[in-house]
Design a protein around this motif. Sequence first.
Motif, PDB file in Angstrom:
ATOM      1  N   THR A  83       8.289   8.006 -11.037  1.00 48.54           N
ATOM      2  CA  THR A  83       7.541   9.243 -11.272  1.00 48.54           C
ATOM      3  C   THR A  83       6.711   9.596 -10.043  1.00 48.54           C
ATOM      4  O   THR A  83       6.395   8.757  -9.211  1.00 48.54           O
ATOM      5  N   HIS A  84       6.355  10.880  -9.947  1.00 49.66           N
ATOM      6  CA  HIS A  84       5.558  11.410  -8.840  1.00 49.66           C
ATOM      7  C   HIS A  84       6.292  11.310  -7.505  1.00 49.66           C
ATOM      8  O   HIS A  84       5.673  11.129  -6.456  1.00 49.66           O
ATOM      9  N   THR A 114       9.576   7.618  -2.064  1.00 50.92           N
ATOM     10  CA  THR A 114       8.468   8.305  -2.704  1.00 50.92           C
ATOM     11  C   THR A 114       8.531   8.043  -4.202  1.00 50.92           C
ATOM     12  O   THR A 114       9.582   7.695  -4.738  1.00 50.92           O
ATOM     13  N   GLY A 115       7.391   8.215  -4.871  1.00 49.14           N
ATOM     14  CA  GLY A 115       7.333   7.974  -6.303  1.00 49.14           C
ATOM     15  C   GLY A 115       6.863   6.573  -6.636  1.00 49.14           C
ATOM     16  O   GLY A 115       6.826   5.672  -5.791  1.00 49.14           O
ATOM     17  N   SER A 116       6.531   6.378  -7.890  1.00 44.05           N
ATOM     18  CA  SER A 116       6.059   5.084  -8.376  1.00 44.05           C
ATOM     19  C   SER A 116       7.143   4.028  -8.245  1.00 44.05           C
ATOM     20  O   SER A 116       8.315   4.281  -8.514  1.00 44.05           O
ATOM     21  N   ASP A 169       0.828  -1.209   0.000  1.00 45.43           N
ATOM     22  CA  ASP A 169       0.000   0.000   0.000  1.00 45.43           C
ATOM     23  C   ASP A 169       0.860   1.256   0.000  1.00 45.43           C
ATOM     24  O   ASP A 169       2.033   1.233   0.406  1.00 45.43           O
ATOM     25  N   TYR A 170       0.276   2.374  -0.432  1.00 49.53           N
ATOM     26  CA  TYR A 170       0.976   3.658  -0.491  1.00 49.53           C
ATOM     27  C   TYR A 170      -0.024   4.777  -0.294  1.00 49.53           C
ATOM     28  O   TYR A 170      -1.240   4.556  -0.301  1.00 49.53           O
ATOM     29  N   ILE A 186       3.707   8.806  -1.816  1.00 44.65           N
ATOM     30  CA  ILE A 186       4.570   8.475  -0.671  1.00 44.65           C
ATOM     31  C   ILE A 186       4.432   6.968  -0.483  1.00 44.65           C
ATOM     32  O   ILE A 186       3.442   6.473   0.042  1.00 44.65           O
ATOM     33  N   ARG A 187       5.452   6.255  -0.964  1.00 47.22           N
ATOM     34  CA  ARG A 187       5.338   4.811  -1.098  1.00 47.22           C
ATOM     35  C   ARG A 187       5.524   4.098   0.235  1.00 47.22           C
ATOM     36  O   ARG A 187       4.770   3.202   0.567  1.00 47.22           O
TER      37      ARG A 187
END
Length: 266
Positions: free
Chosen positions: A189-190, A182-184, A152-153, A256-257
């Motif tokens: 990305t992101h 953070t990011g995909s 989950d993220y 925010i992974r």
Amino acid sequence: MHFASSLSDYFLLIGDQVHCTPNFVTTMYGALQAWEEQPWTTLEFSSLSFSGKVFHASDLSRLASFLLLFQGAPTDRLLSEFRLLSNQNVPIRLSPSLFQHVGNFSQLEDACFSVEREKVFGDPDNPSGSVITDMFALLNTLPQDAYTLGEDYFFTYDPVRGNHLTVVLEEPQKVTRIEVLTGSAEDGTHHLQLGQIELGSDPMGQPRDCVRYVLLGPLVQGNLDQRVFYEEEDSVKKMSCIRLLALGSEQSWLVIRKIKVWMESG
């Protein structure tokens, strides 16, 4: 060191019998860019007591004079003392290590510096805690998803300078390592383009938040993986909060992974 003081902005100290990971220069370059605006004396890219330490070239003449002044003393201890005398009270050690020792450790027992073996970390511990944020949630994700171990993220948009996502631990803990992603997971990305991680103590209020925060480190390309040190090894001071703080306002989506936390064993 005197000779190198005018040749570059930074100086990497590295000994023999050391293996470098692939692309270590690129990795160090990104970290140095992220730390450029922060005060530091020594950045450590390895658990080795000698190799993997980076200094500002402008400090080299002073460092060389300091080493010459105490000839015969263990070099690794002098490097630590130089950091302390330059008002950096704790090591700044980035993970994972970019330099590994190869060969027989016993060959270095009588050298001018001691050997420190690489600490092996297992799976993250992520002690019980709640998550608070002032960022909007998207796609049915929850702030807690960024801290709960698993796939989950937390997905949000339009973060601005000062926005935060903060983990407030249920009980204060002696934390030894923190990793923030953070990011995909697929292509990065992101990710959070400008941000930093801060460690807090003395939680109070409702919802609970920490009163005091100190910088752990800036994000490097949206991520952070760093050892946590304390000013005194036997310090009973423990941390209660881990805060991801946004420092920019010019991005749209943000993932925010995961925030991973390792605690002191035993």
